[in-house]
Design a protein around this motif. Sequence first.
Motif, PDB file in Angstrom:
ATOM      1  N   SER A  17       0.826  -1.198   0.000  1.00  0.00           N
ATOM      2  CA  SER A  17       0.000   0.000   0.000  1.00  0.00           C
ATOM      3  C   SER A  17       0.867   1.257   0.000  1.00  0.00           C
ATOM      4  CB  SER A  17      -0.896   0.040   1.245  1.00  0.00           C
ATOM      5  OG  SER A  17      -1.787  -1.046   1.275  1.00  0.00           O
ATOM      6  N   LEU A  18       0.308   2.313  -0.556  1.00  0.00           N
ATOM      7  CA  LEU A  18       0.908   3.643  -0.507  1.00  0.00           C
ATOM      8  C   LEU A  18      -0.195   4.672  -0.375  1.00  0.00           C
ATOM      9  CD1 LEU A  18       3.615   3.624  -3.351  1.00  0.00           C
ATOM     10  CD2 LEU A  18       4.047   3.718  -0.892  1.00  0.00           C
ATOM     11  N   ARG A  19       0.171   5.825   0.167  1.00  0.00           N
ATOM     12  CA  ARG A  19      -0.772   6.931   0.248  1.00  0.00           C
ATOM     13  C   ARG A  19      -0.122   8.169  -0.355  1.00  0.00           C
ATOM     14  NH1 ARG A  19      -2.831  10.636   5.193  1.00  0.00           N
ATOM     15  NH2 ARG A  19      -5.029  10.883   4.616  1.00  0.00           N
ATOM     16  N   LEU A  20      -0.749   8.686  -1.395  1.00  0.00           N
ATOM     17  CA  LEU A  20      -0.280   9.904  -2.034  1.00  0.00           C
ATOM     18  C   LEU A  20      -1.037  11.098  -1.463  1.00  0.00           C
ATOM     19  CD1 LEU A  20      -0.143   8.812  -5.793  1.00  0.00           C
ATOM     20  CD2 LEU A  20       1.580   8.497  -3.993  1.00  0.00           C
ATOM     21  N   ASP A  32     -12.742  23.274  -7.400  1.00  0.00           N
ATOM     22  CA  ASP A  32     -13.919  22.453  -7.667  1.00  0.00           C
ATOM     23  C   ASP A  32     -13.534  20.980  -7.565  1.00  0.00           C
ATOM     24  OD1 ASP A  32     -15.890  21.815 -10.689  1.00  0.00           O
ATOM     25  OD2 ASP A  32     -16.189  21.205  -8.626  1.00  0.00           O
ATOM     26  N   ARG A  33     -12.745  20.519  -8.503  1.00  0.00           N
ATOM     27  CA  ARG A  33     -12.425  19.110  -8.573  1.00  0.00           C
ATOM     28  C   ARG A  33     -10.936  18.871  -8.307  1.00  0.00           C
ATOM     29  NH1 ARG A  33     -13.723  15.576 -13.986  1.00  0.00           N
ATOM     30  NH2 ARG A  33     -11.490  15.772 -14.385  1.00  0.00           N
ATOM     31  N   MET A  34     -10.629  17.809  -7.595  1.00  0.00           N
ATOM     32  CA  MET A  34      -9.246  17.388  -7.354  1.00  0.00           C
ATOM     33  C   MET A  34      -9.125  15.932  -7.763  1.00  0.00           C
ATOM     34  SD  MET A  34      -8.527  19.115  -3.609  1.00  0.00           S
ATOM     35  CE  MET A  34      -6.763  19.430  -3.883  1.00  0.00           C
ATOM     36  N   GLY A  35      -8.005  15.584  -8.338  1.00  0.00           N
ATOM     37  CA  GLY A  35      -7.883  14.210  -8.783  1.00  0.00           C
ATOM     38  C   GLY A  35      -6.456  13.776  -9.020  1.00  0.00           C
ATOM     39  N   TRP A  36      -6.349  12.538  -9.455  1.00  0.00           N
ATOM     40  CA  TRP A  36      -5.061  11.933  -9.760  1.00  0.00           C
ATOM     41  C   TRP A  36      -5.110  11.287 -11.144  1.00  0.00           C
ATOM     42  CZ3 TRP A  36      -0.903  12.570  -6.635  1.00  0.00           C
ATOM     43  CH2 TRP A  36      -1.140  12.995  -5.318  1.00  0.00           C
ATOM     44  N   PRO A  87       1.951  -4.618 -10.159  1.00  0.00           N
ATOM     45  CA  PRO A  87       3.023  -4.065 -11.004  1.00  0.00           C
ATOM     46  C   PRO A  87       2.484  -3.122 -12.085  1.00  0.00           C
ATOM     47  CG  PRO A  87       3.461  -6.365 -10.571  1.00  0.00           C
ATOM     48  CD  PRO A  87       2.093  -6.071  -9.997  1.00  0.00           C
ATOM     49  N   GLU A  88       1.297  -3.396 -12.598  1.00  0.00           N
ATOM     50  CA  GLU A  88       0.723  -2.527 -13.628  1.00  0.00           C
ATOM     51  C   GLU A  88       0.275  -1.169 -13.098  1.00  0.00           C
ATOM     52  OE1 GLU A  88      -0.115  -5.703 -12.899  1.00  0.00           O
ATOM     53  OE2 GLU A  88      -2.281  -6.035 -13.160  1.00  0.00           O
ATOM     54  N   ASP A  89       0.342  -0.966 -11.795  1.00  0.00           N
ATOM     55  CA  ASP A  89       0.073   0.363 -11.230  1.00  0.00           C
ATOM     56  C   ASP A  89       1.310   1.257 -11.291  1.00  0.00           C
ATOM     57  OD1 ASP A  89      -1.857  -1.275  -8.701  1.00  0.00           O
ATOM     58  OD2 ASP A  89      -2.623  -0.161 -10.438  1.00  0.00           O
ATOM     59  N   THR A  90       2.432   0.686 -11.681  1.00  0.00           N
ATOM     60  CA  THR A  90       3.661   1.468 -11.789  1.00  0.00           C
ATOM     61  C   THR A  90       3.497   2.591 -12.797  1.00  0.00           C
ATOM     62  OG1 THR A  90       5.081  -0.390 -11.166  1.00  0.00           O
ATOM     63  CG2 THR A  90       6.091   1.381 -12.464  1.00  0.00           C
ATOM     64  N   ALA A  91       3.767   3.810 -12.349  1.00  0.00           N
ATOM     65  CA  ALA A  91       3.597   4.985 -13.199  1.00  0.00           C
ATOM     66  C   ALA A  91       4.034   6.225 -12.429  1.00  0.00           C
ATOM     67  CB  ALA A  91       2.139   5.142 -13.623  1.00  0.00           C
ATOM     68  N   VAL A  92       4.101   7.325 -13.146  1.00  0.00           N
ATOM     69  CA  VAL A  92       4.203   8.632 -12.485  1.00  0.00           C
ATOM     70  C   VAL A  92       2.776   9.112 -12.238  1.00  0.00           C
ATOM     71  CG1 VAL A  92       5.002  11.008 -12.634  1.00  0.00           C
ATOM     72  CG2 VAL A  92       6.387   9.158 -13.616  1.00  0.00           C
ATOM     73  N   TYR A  93       2.494   9.461 -11.003  1.00  0.00           N
ATOM     74  CA  TYR A  93       1.155   9.901 -10.625  1.00  0.00           C
ATOM     75  C   TYR A  93       1.148  11.427 -10.499  1.00  0.00           C
ATOM     76  CZ  TYR A  93      -0.425   5.156  -9.818  1.00  0.00           C
ATOM     77  OH  TYR A  93      -0.795   3.846 -10.002  1.00  0.00           O
ATOM     78  N   TYR A  94       0.177  12.041 -11.165  1.00  0.00           N
ATOM     79  CA  TYR A  94       0.076  13.493 -11.213  1.00  0.00           C
ATOM     80  C   TYR A  94      -1.201  13.967 -10.518  1.00  0.00           C
ATOM     81  CZ  TYR A  94       3.627  13.251 -14.872  1.00  0.00           C
ATOM     82  OH  TYR A  94       4.788  13.014 -15.584  1.00  0.00           O
ATOM     83  N   GLY A 107       0.333  18.905 -10.878  1.00  0.00           N
ATOM     84  CA  GLY A 107       1.513  18.777 -10.048  1.00  0.00           C
ATOM     85  C   GLY A 107       2.690  18.294 -10.871  1.00  0.00           C
ATOM     86  N   GLN A 108       3.840  18.189 -10.214  1.00  0.00           N
ATOM     87  CA  GLN A 108       5.065  17.818 -10.924  1.00  0.00           C
ATOM     88  C   GLN A 108       5.184  16.311 -11.121  1.00  0.00           C
ATOM     89  OE1 GLN A 108       4.881  18.501  -7.746  1.00  0.00           O
ATOM     90  NE2 GLN A 108       6.207  17.077  -6.624  1.00  0.00           N
ATOM     91  N   GLY A 109       4.367  15.555 -10.422  1.00  0.00           N
ATOM     92  CA  GLY A 109       4.380  14.102 -10.554  1.00  0.00           C
ATOM     93  C   GLY A 109       5.188  13.434  -9.459  1.00  0.00           C
ATOM     94  N   THR A 110       4.736  12.259  -9.056  1.00  0.00           N
ATOM     95  CA  THR A 110       5.451  11.464  -8.058  1.00  0.00           C
ATOM     96  C   THR A 110       5.490  10.017  -8.549  1.00  0.00           C
ATOM     97  OG1 THR A 110       5.592  10.891  -5.698  1.00  0.00           O
ATOM     98  CG2 THR A 110       3.379  11.044  -6.637  1.00  0.00           C
ATOM     99  N   GLN A 111       6.652   9.392  -8.458  1.00  0.00           N
ATOM    100  CA  GLN A 111       6.841   8.057  -9.013  1.00  0.00           C
ATOM    101  C   GLN A 111       6.340   6.987  -8.055  1.00  0.00           C
ATOM    102  OE1 GLN A 111       8.299   7.043 -12.126  1.00  0.00           O
ATOM    103  NE2 GLN A 111       7.486   5.050 -11.473  1.00  0.00           N
ATOM    104  N   VAL A 112       5.522   6.102  -8.588  1.00  0.00           N
ATOM    105  CA  VAL A 112       5.088   4.908  -7.864  1.00  0.00           C
ATOM    106  C   VAL A 112       5.597   3.698  -8.638  1.00  0.00           C
ATOM    107  CG1 VAL A 112       3.122   3.507  -7.160  1.00  0.00           C
ATOM    108  CG2 VAL A 112       3.060   5.994  -6.851  1.00  0.00           C
ATOM    109  N   THR A 113       6.373   2.868  -7.968  1.00  0.00           N
ATOM    110  CA  THR A 113       6.911   1.666  -8.591  1.00  0.00           C
ATOM    111  C   THR A 113       6.508   0.459  -7.762  1.00  0.00           C
ATOM    112  OG1 THR A 113       8.816   2.900  -9.430  1.00  0.00           O
ATOM    113  CG2 THR A 113       8.983   0.500  -9.423  1.00  0.00           C
ATOM    114  N   VAL A 114       5.869  -0.505  -8.416  1.00  0.00           N
ATOM    115  CA  VAL A 114       5.419  -1.714  -7.743  1.00  0.00           C
ATOM    116  C   VAL A 114       6.203  -2.898  -8.305  1.00  0.00           C
ATOM    117  CG1 VAL A 114       3.447  -3.141  -7.111  1.00  0.00           C
ATOM    118  CG2 VAL A 114       3.137  -0.690  -7.519  1.00  0.00           C
ATOM    119  N   SER A 115       6.953  -3.540  -7.453  1.00  0.00           N
ATOM    120  CA  SER A 115       7.762  -4.677  -7.892  1.00  0.00           C
ATOM    121  C   SER A 115       6.991  -5.976  -7.708  1.00  0.00           C
ATOM    122  CB  SER A 115       9.071  -4.734  -7.105  1.00  0.00           C
ATOM    123  OG  SER A 115       8.800  -4.956  -5.726  1.00  0.00           O
ATOM    124  N   SER A 116       7.268  -6.912  -8.613  1.00  0.00           N
ATOM    125  CA  SER A 116       6.548  -8.198  -8.552  1.00  0.00           C
ATOM    126  C   SER A 116       7.270  -9.212  -7.680  1.00  0.00           C
ATOM    127  CB  SER A 116       6.383  -8.755  -9.962  1.00  0.00           C
ATOM    128  OG  SER A 116       7.640  -8.889 -10.578  1.00  0.00           O
TER     129      SER A 116
END
Length: 116
Positions: A17-20, A32-36, A87-94, A107-116
Amino acid sequence: QVQLVESGGDLVQAGGSLRLSCAASRVIFGIDRMGWYRQAPGKQRELVAFITRDLTTNYANSVKGRFTISRDNAKDTVYLQMNSLKPEDTAVYYCNVRNYQSVTYWGQGTQVTVSS
């Protein structure tokens, strides 16, 4: 000048698990709206989830039941709790914020890497 400060990206094993977090400041006309969104290498940026000021939420089918978006209107902060990561959730999250004039900020983006 609008600022979106993201945090929480990390390397985690599958099933973990992670929390952004994303804190917005100096957004005029109110938020109004906030998202990822996320972007994996070689793929287009895609919506993960968003939440409106009245706390209505919307999720991509790929994350339903695993991710939870929430926000603190008093702090202009949005959160993304990510469980059962794959692993398919691996991405830069904005972080993405839209004000009541429909102006969008990123935002500038934050890296999420999920290893198998």
